[in-house]
Enzyme design. Structure first.
Site, PDB file in Angstrom:
ATOM      1  N   SER A 143       0.820  -1.281  -0.132  1.00 10.96           N
ATOM      2  CA  SER A 143       0.080  -0.022   0.073  1.00 10.96           C
ATOM      3  C   SER A 143       0.783   1.042  -0.147  1.00 10.96           C
ATOM      4  O   SER A 143       2.130   1.224   0.509  1.00 10.96           O
ATOM      5  CB  SER A 143      -0.699   0.070   1.080  1.00 10.96           C
ATOM      6  OG  SER A 143      -1.622   1.282   1.431  1.00 10.96           O
ATOM      7  N   TYR A 168      -2.524  -0.624   9.848  1.00  7.30           N
ATOM      8  CA  TYR A 168      -2.775  -1.012   8.531  1.00  7.30           C
ATOM      9  C   TYR A 168      -1.404  -0.830   7.891  1.00  7.30           C
ATOM     10  O   TYR A 168      -1.003  -1.795   7.108  1.00  7.30           O
ATOM     11  CB  TYR A 168      -3.803  -0.362   7.777  1.00  7.30           C
ATOM     12  CG  TYR A 168      -4.057  -0.618   6.347  1.00  7.30           C
ATOM     13  CD1 TYR A 168      -4.453  -1.863   6.011  1.00  7.30           C
ATOM     14  CD2 TYR A 168      -3.620   0.376   5.293  1.00  7.30           C
ATOM     15  CE1 TYR A 168      -4.486  -2.078   4.771  1.00  7.30           C
ATOM     16  CE2 TYR A 168      -3.673  -0.139   3.905  1.00  7.30           C
ATOM     17  CZ  TYR A 168      -4.253  -1.162   3.707  1.00  7.30           C
ATOM     18  OH  TYR A 168      -4.018  -1.652   2.362  1.00  7.30           O
TER      19      TYR A 168
END
Length: 352
Positions: A143, A168
């Site tokens: 990401s 995350y």
């Protein structure tokens, strides 16, 4: 053509990728846990679109697509170690693309343990499956959030990414480290893909485009964080899928120029590679909202707010190595992409 395991096929990107691989003739096995992080009916609708019917799905059992003979699906959790390893042993995949993960930056602040279960323990099971079953290439979703506190623009895979600001992001950085370890120890080619703000038809309801479109349609106000002083490298889902497909076909290789004295974080002496996949053209949040207004033919009611915890004010992808190695650069314009999303949104949600 190859036999490919694609995890996360009830999800946004996984659904689109599975369709592309199926239609070009690969034998695809889809996997998803179908959790309720967001509207579960949207997930079942994506599966239905690829010939997987909700009433046929049972945990741990294959469902053959009624639409494609080269596609079958199984509901499994990545953290279900015995089931995942059994799947690898019995199916003998050529390649694996791991897109399944617990998504969401903000959700990770309230639900940290979920991220460790899926994104760390689950990814370890994928790595072990690859290790013991001669997988030719593991491609996995990282990401752009791994860039964290980095302010050097555009974000490059050569930059240090040791300062994440959400669990995350930390879990995705951990995936890159874990993959490198397995590439180094066991010679498994692994490629991590740092996606930049993906949008498009069948998108996630927790993403800004979906939230804004719904609110504007209903005449409700939208929350505009950092008082609108945000930039995102919005990347259309078809561009992301084209990038993933090219990466799947091009195995990660050792970097002969890599030096431990001046280490490049994006390559290695092991068969390991990291790519950014982004449009490489940051869009101001207010311009993004204007494009939605254009597509809907309706003005937004804006509620300006400060920057949220875990958010970064700007993202911008350096995709030079994607262009150099794979001859590819995403280039869908923001207005075209938003128009495609709004067309789908109206058909899926407003015409029923």
């Amino acid at each position: 053509m190859a036999k490919i395991l694609v995890t996360g096929t009830a999800g946004f990107i996984g659904f689109h990728l599975a369709q592309k691989l199926i239609e070009r003739g690969d034998e695809v096995v889809g996997l998803d846990c179908i959790n309720d992080y967001y509207d579960i009916n949207l997930k079942y609708s994506r599966l239905h679109n690829t010939g997987i019917e909700k009433d046929k799905i049972t945990y741990g059992k294959f469902v053959q697509s009624s639409k494609y003979k080269n596609y079958k699906f199984i509901q499994l959790k990545l953290e279900d170690r015995d089931a995942i390893l059994k799947l690898f042993t019995e199916e003998r995949f050529d390649k694996v693309c791991n897109l399944a993960a617990q998504a969401g930056v903000r959700y990770s602040i309230q639900n940290p343990f979920t991220y460790i279960d899926s994104n760390i323990n689950g990814f370890l099971n994928i790595l072990e499956g690859c290790r013991h079953n001669n997988i030719k290439h593991l491609v996995y979703a990282s990401s752009s959030s791994v860039y964290g506190l980095n302010e050097n623009m555009p974000f490059s895979t050569t930059h240090n990414v040791d300062h994440p600001i959400s669990l995350y992001a930390a879990s995705k950085k951990s995936n890159e480290l874990m993959a490198h370890t397995y590439s180094y120890l066991y010679g498994i080619p692994t490629t991590g893909l740092r996606f930049f703000t993906v949008y498009g038809p069948w998108g996630r309801p927790d993403m800004a485009l979906f939230i804004f479109a719904k609110a504007i349609t209903e005449g409700k106000s939208i929350d505009v964080f950092n008082n609108g002083n945000m930039q995102r490298d919005f990347t259309y889902v078809d561009d992301i899928v084209e990038g993933i497909t090219r990466v799947i076909d091009n195995l990660a290789r050792k970097d002969d120029k890599w030096s431990g004295k001046e280490p490049n974080p994006g390559t290695s002496v092991a068969p390991y590679k990291i790519y950014n996949i982004g449009n490489s053209s940051p869009v101001k949040l207010l311009d993004f909202i204007e494009a939605i207004e254009n597509a809907l033919g309706k003005k937004a009611i804006k509620n300006f707010l400060p920057l949220q915890a875990g958010d970064v004010p700007a993202t911008w992808a350096d995709v030079d190595d994607l262009v150099e190695n794979l001859g590819y650069k995403p280039q869908t314009t923001i207005q075209y992409g938003i128009n495609q999303f709004i067309e789908w949104y109206k058909d899926f949600y407003l015409s029923r």
